[in-house]
Scaffold this motif. Structure first.
Motif, short mmCIF file in Angstrom:
data_model
loop_
_atom_site.label_atom_id
_atom_site.label_comp_id
_atom_site.label_asym_id
_atom_site.label_seq_id
_atom_site.Cartn_x
_atom_site.Cartn_y
_atom_site.Cartn_z
N LEU A 266 -2.12 14.94 1.28
CA LEU A 266 -1.80 13.64 1.87
C LEU A 266 -0.61 12.98 1.19
O LEU A 266 0.09 12.17 1.81
CB LEU A 266 -3.02 12.72 1.81
CG LEU A 266 -4.17 13.10 2.75
CD1 LEU A 266 -5.40 12.26 2.44
CD2 LEU A 266 -3.76 12.93 4.21
N GLU A 267 -0.36 13.32 -0.06
CA GLU A 267 0.80 12.76 -0.77
C GLU A 267 2.10 13.45 -0.33
O GLU A 267 3.19 12.98 -0.69
CB GLU A 267 0.63 12.90 -2.29
CG GLU A 267 -0.46 12.03 -2.87
CD GLU A 267 -0.09 10.55 -2.90
OE1 GLU A 267 1.06 10.22 -2.54
OE2 GLU A 267 -0.95 9.73 -3.28
N GLN A 268 2.01 14.51 0.41
CA GLN A 268 3.20 15.28 0.82
C GLN A 268 3.53 15.11 2.30
O GLN A 268 4.15 15.96 2.91
CB GLN A 268 2.97 16.77 0.50
CG GLN A 268 2.78 17.05 -0.97
CD GLN A 268 2.29 18.45 -1.26
OE1 GLN A 268 2.22 19.29 -0.37
NE2 GLN A 268 1.96 18.72 -2.51
N GLN A 269 3.14 13.98 2.86
CA GLN A 269 3.36 13.75 4.28
C GLN A 269 4.83 13.47 4.61
O GLN A 269 5.51 12.72 3.91
CB GLN A 269 2.51 12.58 4.76
CG GLN A 269 1.02 12.88 4.78
CD GLN A 269 0.67 14.03 5.71
OE1 GLN A 269 0.80 13.91 6.92
NE2 GLN A 269 0.26 15.14 5.13
N ASN B 149 -0.08 10.82 -10.12
CA ASN B 149 0.02 11.91 -9.14
C ASN B 149 -0.34 11.46 -7.72
O ASN B 149 -0.05 12.19 -6.77
CB ASN B 149 -0.90 13.07 -9.55
CG ASN B 149 -0.49 13.70 -10.86
OD1 ASN B 149 0.68 13.65 -11.24
ND2 ASN B 149 -1.45 14.29 -11.56
N PHE B 150 -0.98 10.31 -7.61
CA PHE B 150 -1.46 9.87 -6.31
C PHE B 150 -1.05 8.41 -6.06
O PHE B 150 -1.89 7.50 -6.03
CB PHE B 150 -2.99 10.01 -6.23
CG PHE B 150 -3.47 11.40 -6.57
CD1 PHE B 150 -3.24 12.46 -5.71
CD2 PHE B 150 -4.15 11.64 -7.76
CE1 PHE B 150 -3.68 13.74 -6.02
CE2 PHE B 150 -4.59 12.92 -8.08
CZ PHE B 150 -4.35 13.98 -7.20
N PRO B 151 0.25 8.18 -5.85
CA PRO B 151 0.74 6.80 -5.72
C PRO B 151 0.23 6.07 -4.47
O PRO B 151 0.24 4.84 -4.44
CB PRO B 151 2.26 6.97 -5.68
CG PRO B 151 2.48 8.39 -5.23
CD PRO B 151 1.35 9.16 -5.81
N HIS B 152 -0.20 6.83 -3.46
CA HIS B 152 -0.68 6.18 -2.23
C HIS B 152 -2.16 5.82 -2.28
O HIS B 152 -2.66 5.13 -1.39
CB HIS B 152 -0.44 7.10 -1.02
CG HIS B 152 1.00 7.26 -0.64
ND1 HIS B 152 1.80 8.25 -1.16
CD2 HIS B 152 1.78 6.53 0.20
CE1 HIS B 152 3.02 8.14 -0.64
NE2 HIS B 152 3.04 7.10 0.18
N VAL B 153 -2.86 6.28 -3.31
CA VAL B 153 -4.32 6.12 -3.35
C VAL B 153 -4.71 4.75 -3.87
O VAL B 153 -4.23 4.29 -4.91
CB VAL B 153 -4.96 7.23 -4.22
CG1 VAL B 153 -6.44 6.93 -4.45
CG2 VAL B 153 -4.80 8.58 -3.54
N VAL C 218 -4.78 18.84 4.90
CA VAL C 218 -3.93 18.69 6.07
C VAL C 218 -2.53 19.26 5.83
O VAL C 218 -2.14 19.55 4.70
CB VAL C 218 -3.83 17.21 6.49
CG1 VAL C 218 -5.22 16.63 6.75
CG2 VAL C 218 -3.11 16.38 5.43
N THR C 219 -1.77 19.38 6.92
CA THR C 219 -0.40 19.87 6.85
C THR C 219 0.56 18.69 6.64
O THR C 219 0.19 17.53 6.85
CB THR C 219 -0.03 20.61 8.14
OG1 THR C 219 -0.07 19.68 9.24
CG2 THR C 219 -1.00 21.75 8.41
#
Length: 304
Positions: free
Chosen positions: A22-25, A54-58, A93-94
């Protein structure tokens, strides 16, 4: 703003892969990941505190173990986005996942003239932990559900208008499909979004899983009756397998319960040893469905 709402409970290894994906969207709009930990005791919270960089969107929130329905409602309440995406914490996910949902929603709104629609992506089951996205779509991955939280995007205001998830569903199953019935009554349409692919990881079947799988079917049966109490329709009876057709089908296939986790254990163990855990699981589904049907009728008799 988009909000990805994820309830999680003791799934740290696969959750790491879920969040990394999810961080690579490849997504042009701002988004957040609203992660609701439902009382995990496997180190999930400590891991996320130690790896925040590592998870700035979380955005992590914690609650006591109360079940997925309450956790998702918590996520809805805390989400800052106008669009909410539900996935499970064992879904990988992709990179185009969010973009695919956004494109499908925009297209549906352009055609219909309103946002009275939601998108449902593809879910591919896999037990390949090292490379879950390498799995191919099979006929077993086809879903006929109207609304399922494994991979769905919807405007937040429709969830609020429908009353969010019913928190009386405290055990396994049906809380998302029950919400789907209420969304359908509001006139929302399901838009298939095959390019929004999520790979649902679960460990390969082993004999040790049988007690838990049997218990899950018992819970599914009890929650199925709760679903039917709220929506006493033939459609719901078919969903929860509370018909004489299902009694006959699974009763005949299981020989009235003679084929069960005890009598089939040697065959299932042999198949697992032969490297065919999926075939073993499909055979086990015969008696698991029989247990589910029995649980539905037992729960229905109890409330009646």
């Amino acid at each position: 703003m988009w909000s990805i709402v994820i309830p999680t409970y003791n799934r740290l290894p696969i959750l790491q892969k879920c969040l990394q994906a999810l961080e690579q969207q490849e997504f042009p709009h701002p988004y957040e990941i609203v992660l609701v930990d439902d009382g995990s005791d496997d180190g999930t919270v400590q891991y996320l505190h130690d790896h925040t960089q590592n998870f700035p969107h979380v955005r992590l929130f914690q609650q006591d173990h109360q079940g997925a329905a309450i956790a998702r409602n918590t996520g809805i309440d805390l989400a800052r986005g106008e669009i909410i995406v539900f996935i499970d914490s064992d879904l990988v996910v992709t990179p185009v996942f969010l973009a695919a949902h956004a494109q499908a929603l925009a297209h549906a709104q352009a055609l219909g003239g309103s946002d009275r629609a939601f998108t449902y992506g593809s879910v591919i089951n896999t037990n390949n932990f090292e490379n879950p996205t390498s799995e191919k779509f099979t006929i077993q991955d086809i879903s006929t559900a109207f609304f399922a939280t494994g991979n769905v995007a919807i405007a937040k205001h429709w969830l609020i208008a429908a009353g969010k998830f019913d928190i009386s569903f405290r055990q396994y199953g049906w809380e998302d499909l029950e919400l789907g019935v209420r969304l359908k009554k509001l006139g929302l349409k399901l838009i298939k979004c095959p390019d929004a692919i999520g790979y649902h990881w679960h460990p390969a079947f082993t004999i040790a899983q049988l007690p838990r799988l049997v218990d899950v079917e018992a819970q599914r049966g009890r929650m199925g009756v709760l679903f039917y109490q709220k929506h006493p329709t033939w459609e719901v009876r078919m969903m929860i397998q509370m018909t004489w057709f299902h009694v006959l089908l699974w009763g005949i296939l299981s020989l009235g319960g003679l084929l069960n986790e005890r009598s089939l254990r040697p065959l299932l163990a042999w198949l697992v040893d032969q490297g065919k855990p999926q075939l073993a699981l499909e055979i086990a589904r015969i008696f698991l469905n029989w247990y589910s049907v029995k649980s539905v009728y037992a729960a229905y008799r109890q409330i009646s």
